[in-house]
Enzyme design. Structure first.
Site, PDB file in Angstrom:
ATOM      1  N   HIS A 240      64.818  51.774  73.853  1.00 57.96           N
ATOM      2  CA  HIS A 240      66.185  51.183  75.096  1.00 57.96           C
ATOM      3  C   HIS A 240      65.764  50.039  75.796  1.00 57.96           C
ATOM      4  CE1 HIS A 240      68.420  55.540  75.311  1.00 57.96           C
ATOM      5  NE2 HIS A 240      67.372  55.762  74.619  1.00 57.96           N
TER       6      HIS A 240
ATOM      7  N   GLU B  98      67.881  48.535  77.716  1.00 56.36           N
ATOM      8  CA  GLU B  98      68.211  48.869  79.069  1.00 56.36           C
ATOM      9  C   GLU B  98      66.858  49.743  80.242  1.00 56.36           C
ATOM     10  OE1 GLU B  98      68.998  50.784  76.699  1.00 56.36           O
ATOM     11  OE2 GLU B  98      69.909  52.329  77.822  1.00 56.36           O
TER      12      GLU B  98
ATOM     13  N   CYS C 133      69.547  52.743  70.217  1.00 55.05           N
ATOM     14  CA  CYS C 133      69.674  53.986  70.598  1.00 55.05           C
ATOM     15  C   CYS C 133      70.747  54.743  69.382  1.00 55.05           C
ATOM     16  CB  CYS C 133      69.776  54.590  71.577  1.00 55.05           C
ATOM     17  SG  CYS C 133      68.770  56.444  71.823  1.00 55.05           S
TER      18      CYS C 133
END
Lengths: 205, 256
Positions: free
Chosen positions: A178, A180, A78
């Site tokens: 992202h 994650e 990011c």
């Protein structure tokens, strides 16, 4: 041991957990010695480009990060991905880590900003290890995007125009979205980064 | 292209997911983290927790739930309900929430939107608007669980929230909420056409067709539901299949 650079920008709990889930030990640190010992460096971040560069500089991390990026696998996520580039324009023109040539500019679009949500990846054929993610959806949240030479672009996504999603130059990989927060696909992409960059030229402790 | 998001909402009271349109007949449904993980596995694009705890213990439990969710769920999640101060926002984001929702507190103190977005970025500030149509032909902003009329024009408030730095709006129609006859299309359309930030439609879904309908009839970015998922009336997969069949772009995971 994967070192996640702690420079006070955004929540990194999910990033740490994601790597732990893949079976790696993780340390969250801004200590140079710890960073030097790590097998991989991960630079996360949410916030503005200029504030992030200031934090990195204030913590005396700028030179060591640039040095480590030539020595071991290095991943920016990011805002951390945007910081890999030469120049950012969020919060005023600011010099980034300059590990990959390119600029980070406000997205030029009539579409809604921030670009929030799940969008599909288009993979550049020059990067076969990422080919299996063609068409997969991942979670984006950003208003600024990277403009760089196409030879560094692993993947783009379509949001009015082609938006840089994954970049790679030597040891350095950058992911705009992202991973994650992108479910199983996101985990697989992190795994790809870890596997692809598992060569042994960083094994000195 | 960016896909339309399907978002289950979990009402949490004193650490448990509860169901019930009125506060008298709440029924416990299960553990929030477990339910969140299951929804994410089933293809939820995002999750929203709404804390309706009445006690301080309940609120503290919510922080633990957020921490555990961040460790176990790998899709974005928003936490709202009872967010009053910038410290509340800070605490929830620190615990691992991706976004924080604010409703009554933002109406009482619009500056909270500005403060939160300047400090943490617009992307994590969701302003929840509960709206109800009145005989004057306008939608009014309602607070206190949709029971109190503020007299404010919902369209004007949406504009103000955007200007103050909201990154998204969660729009609930008090008129259609719980009715299960479909989302409030005129309200959703009116708000979506007013702002340039993503809007999440909420209130009224009773079947997968209602999701397809709100995406076809308005430019809303996401749609939220609680009971149809909790009661196992329909799965997220079924909603997505219906949307996909009707030409709505959704994130396909697993086998379709």
């Amino acid at each position: 041991m994967i070192a996640i650079v702690d420079y006070g920008m955004g929540n990194v709990a999910s990033v740490s957990t994601a790597f732990q889930r893949l079976g790696y030990d993780v340390i969250l640190t801004d200590q140079q010695e710890e960073l030097k010992k790590a097998s991989h460096i991960v630079l996360p971040g949410v916030g503005s480009f200029q504030a992030a560069v200031d934090e990195i500089t204030d913590r005396g991390l700028r030179d060591i990060l640039i040095e480590l990026a030539t020595e071991k696998p290095f991943l920016g996520i990011c805002l951390g991905m945007q910081l890999l580039f030469s120049t950012g324009y969020e919060g005023g023109e600011t010099t980034g880590l300059n590990l990959i040539p390119g600029k980070v500019k406000k997205m030029n679009t009539d579409f809604l900003l921030p670009h929030i949500g799940w969008n599909a990846l288009n993979i550049n054929h020059a990067f076969p290890s990422y080919q299996r993610f063609q068409g997969d959806h991942v979670y984006f949240v950003h208003s600024y995007a990277v403009e760089t030479d196409l030879r560094y672009v692993v993947a783009t996504t379509d949001y009015d125009k082609d938006v840089t999603a994954i970049v790679k130059k030597g040891n350095v990989t950058g992911i705009q979205f992202h991973p994650e927060k992108s479910g199983d696909i996101g985990m697989d992409i992190l795994k790809t980064f870890l596997q692809e960059d598992s060569h042994d030229n960083y094994s000195s402790n | 292209m960016i896909v339309k998001r399907i978002i289950p909402c979990l009402d949490v009271k004193e650490g448990k997911v509860v169901k019930g349109t009125n506060f008298v007949s709440l029924r416990e449904l299960g553990d929030p983290v477990e339910m969140a993980a299951n929804y994410s596995k089933e293809g939820a694009d995002e999750l929203i927790f709404l804390d309706i705890s009445a006690t301080n213990e309940g609120r503290n439990t919510m922080v633990d739930i957020v921490k555990n969710t961040a460790r176990n769920v790998f899709v974005p999640f928003t936490v709202g309900g009872g967010v009053r101060t910038i410290d509340d926002v800070t605490q929830l984001l620190k615990a691992g929430a991706d976004k924080v929702g604010m409703n009554s507190a933002a109406v009482a103190n619009p500056n909270l939107i500005k403060e939160a977005s300047l400090r943490f970025g617009s992307q994590c500030v969701v302003v929840a608007i509960d709206a109800k149509k009145f005989p004057d032909g306008k939608w009014h902003v309602m607070t206190h669980g949709g029971s109190k009329d503020t007299g404010m024009d919902a369209i004007e408030w949406a504009k103000t929230a955007e200007e103050l730095g909201a990154g998204e709006l969660l729009l609930t129609s008090v008129d259609t909420d719980g009715v299960k006859d479909g989302f409030d299309l005129p309200l959703t359309k009116a708000i979506v056409e007013t702002v340039r930030i993503p809007v999440i439609a909420s209130g009224g879904s009773g079947s997968p067709d209602h999701f397809a309908e709100v995406f076809a009839e308005t430019d809303v970015s996401a749609a939220l539901a609680a009971s149809i998922f909790h009661e196992n009336t329909y799965s997220i997969k079924e909603v997505k299949e219906t949307c996909a069949k009707k030409g709505v772009d959704v994130r396909e995971i697993g086998l379709f």
